[in-house]
Design an enzyme around this catalytic site. Structure first.
Site, short mmCIF file in Angstrom:
data_model
loop_
_atom_site.label_atom_id
_atom_site.label_comp_id
_atom_site.label_asym_id
_atom_site.label_seq_id
_atom_site.Cartn_x
_atom_site.Cartn_y
_atom_site.Cartn_z
N ASN A 192 0.84 -1.20 0.00
CA ASN A 192 0.00 0.00 0.00
C ASN A 192 0.87 1.25 0.00
O ASN A 192 2.05 1.20 0.35
CB ASN A 192 -0.91 0.02 1.23
CG ASN A 192 -0.12 0.17 2.52
OD1 ASN A 192 0.47 -0.79 3.02
ND2 ASN A 192 -0.11 1.37 3.07
N CYS A 193 0.28 2.37 -0.42
CA CYS A 193 0.92 3.68 -0.28
C CYS A 193 0.05 4.49 0.68
O CYS A 193 -0.64 3.91 1.51
CB CYS A 193 1.08 4.37 -1.63
SG CYS A 193 -0.48 4.73 -2.48
N ILE A 194 0.05 5.82 0.57
CA ILE A 194 -0.67 6.62 1.56
C ILE A 194 -2.18 6.61 1.35
O ILE A 194 -2.92 7.01 2.23
CB ILE A 194 -0.19 8.08 1.56
CG1 ILE A 194 -0.36 8.70 0.17
CG2 ILE A 194 1.26 8.17 2.01
CD1 ILE A 194 -0.01 10.17 0.13
N ARG B 54 -3.77 4.04 -1.22
CA ARG B 54 -4.23 2.92 -2.05
C ARG B 54 -3.63 1.59 -1.63
O ARG B 54 -2.49 1.54 -1.18
CB ARG B 54 -3.84 3.15 -3.52
CG ARG B 54 -4.03 4.53 -4.05
CD ARG B 54 -3.49 4.63 -5.46
NE ARG B 54 -3.50 6.00 -5.94
CZ ARG B 54 -3.35 6.36 -7.20
NH1 ARG B 54 -3.14 5.44 -8.11
NH2 ARG B 54 -3.37 7.62 -7.55
#
Length: 545
Positions: free
Chosen positions: A485-487, A489
């Site tokens: 994951n990112c910030i 998604r």
């Protein structure tokens, strides 16, 4: 290739995450240890240099300085960690080993050839080699110290190169088998041994090739600087255009943290990258005004004026029976954007129903507002309240007058333009569904989706069940090749795309704000700020299953 580039951009977020906290520490610490600021706030007596308050904020400033002085090391560790598929701890350790090996070899080679901190200053080049001042500064700018080692100034480029090399080696060697006599060094222990040698080889190679590379970067930085407002427009358009595919970090990070963002002498030290320059200026009592061309100030207009105007237009364009639901959808999204700078939820609100509205209207307008902000000589660090608040404590270094007309101007432009285009082309933004549609049919969030959203995932008793539903929607654990994951998604690569649930399942049942297909086997599921908690629950379930 596109999937790999997105993974690299995602890996950058690992070290970038600490920059936010570092900038807050630096901002508050610098403000309350700055003599002029303390006098302006009439706090000079309370913040005497021997007082507990002054010492506390000095420590806070130093804590922020830890981040910005060691970003290359953090990138070498963070990128290696982020791109490792398994045994991430060993990958991070190997990244640190490779980084230190590379710079120590560089330091050794430079010293053997008579180069050190004393023989690479601008004054030395002027006096001993009779260079003109500009050429002397350019010559001296390629040298620095990393962890006490005299070396080339490679900024985060060096750290990223180490992280990429380490992750590539780690993913191929972490489970390597060796003969019985060497079995102690097999598997994960092989990786740091190999990266130690690879780091030495990289240092040897960079000793020869980095000076011309550094020169080219300096020339490219000069080109960006000489391009003026046109360069600002192109950068802003490229940054916003790459947001939907998650590649915007690949152009913002080099500008913020490397020589591509320019170099400036602050308090007698040469600093490169717009964010690093901002932080150095905040901590320097001699600085009178923050950097104007830092590719930051336009974000305030976007977050406080433009996108709130678009949100209000979407609300007024919704059908009367859906207005309460739409308000419940948009208000927390706008608040999150103003407080924390997360724009994806509101931008994806119209991106997926009308991509032309994003690319042909929002993107060029974003470029325009960055240009106008720069023309107004606005100087500030950050684009949301969490970044701006510490900086406001040093008002003498800021120029915010342009915001008085830019923010309301773009609020009106976005409101009028979006309202006209939504109605004229019947764009199906939230709440514009058919008249007989129920609340559950309102796009992006249903009524129940909104209720679930307002309750943090960590507090929901069904958190584990929700994580299991997400894993099942990807076709089960066995169908997931990579989960991260990112910030905002979930970023997932699957083995069989046919087993992944459809977009309606993600949006209506699993509360997703958007779904992005990346190549044949890549998925990005947009959840916004709560994605960190959702991903944590999913990863625990994947490890236990």
């Amino acid at each position: 290739m596109k999937q790999q580039m997105q993974m690299i951009g995602q890996a950058m977020l690992v070290p970038i995450s600490i920059i936010t906290i570092g900038s807050m520490f630096m901002g508050f610490g610098s403000a309350f240890t700055n003599k002029e600021t303390l006098e302006a706030l009439h706090l000079g007596v309370l913040f005497d240099k021997e007082s507990l308050f002054f010492i506390t904020f000095s420590v806070m400033k130093a804590t922020g300085d830890v981040v910005f002085r060691n970003l290359p090391l953090f990138f070498s560790i963070g990128v290696a960690f982020g791109l490792a598929k398994k045994e991430k701890g060993w990958a991070a350790f190997s990244g640190a080993v490779c980084f230190m090996s590379m710079h120590f070899i560089l330091s050794t080679l430079l010293t053997l050839h008579g180069l050190n901190e004393q023989t690479t200053t601008a004054n030395w080049f002027i006096n001993q080699r009779h260079l003109d001042p500009v050429a002397a500064v350019q010559e001296a700018s390629i040298y620095t110290t990393e962890l006490g080692m005299f070396t080339y100034r490679m900024s985060v480029f060096g750290g990223m190169a180490v992280g990429l090399a380490t992750s590539w080696l780690h993913n191929r060697l972490y489970n390597v088998k060796l003969p019985m006599v060497l079995s102690f060094f097999a598997g994960t222990r092989t990786v740091p041994i190999v990266t130690l040698v690879v780091g030495a080889l990289m240092g040897s190679a960079l000793y020869l090739i980095w000076p011309p590379i550094g020169w080219m970067l300096a020339q490219f930085s000069k080109l960006i600087g000489d391009s003026g407002l046109f360069g600002t427009f192109i950068w802003a358009v490229a940054d916003k255009s790459l947001l939907p595919v998650g590649l915007h970090h690949l152009i913002t990070t080099p500008i913020r943290l490397t020589e591509l963002g320019g170099s400036m002498e602050v308090c007698g030290k040469l600093v490169s990258g717009t964010t690093n320059i901002y932080m150095a200026q905040l901590g320097c009592n001699e600085t009178q005004e923050l950097l104007v061309r830092g590719f930051q100030s336009g974000r305030v207009v976007t977050h406080f004026g433009a996108l709130p105007g678009a949100a209000l237009a979407m609300y007024h364009c919704s059908r009367s029976q859906h207005k309460k639901v739409v308000a419940g959808l948009l208000l927390p999204v706008v608040a999150t954007m103003i407080l924390f700078g997360v724009t994806e939820p509101i931008e994806y609100t119209f991106l997926f129903v009308a991509p032309w509205l994003f690319y042909l209207v929002h993107v060029p307008l974003t470029g325009l507002l960055f240009v106008l902000t720069e023309m107004a000589n606005v100087s500030i660090y950050g684009g949301c309240l969490k970044d701006i608040l510490p900086v406001l404590l040093q008002p003498g270094k800021l120029n915010l007058w342009g915001y008085l007309w830019l923010i309301p101007l773009f609020f009106i432009i976005y409101y009028v333009l979006f309202r006209y285009l939504i109605i004229r082309f019947n764009v199906m933004t939230p709440g514009r569904e058919e008249e007989d549609a129920g609340e559950d049919d309102v796009k992006l969030f249903s009524k129940q989706d909104f209720k679930n959203k307002t309750t943090p995932v960590s507090e929901q008793p069904q958190a584990d069940a929700f994580a299991m539903q997400i894993i099942a929607a990807f076709g089960g654990k066995e169908n997931i090749a990579q989960f991260d994951n990112c910030i905002s998604r979930l970023r997932v690569e699957v083995r069989d795309p046919a087993r992944v649930a459809g977009d309606d399942v993600w949006k209506k049942t699993l509360r997703a704000k958007g779904v992005v297909r990346v190549g044949e086997k890549g998925w990005q599921i947009i959840y916004g700020a709560e994605v960190v908690m959702i991903a944590g629950d999913c990863k625990e379930w994947l490890e236990e299953a």
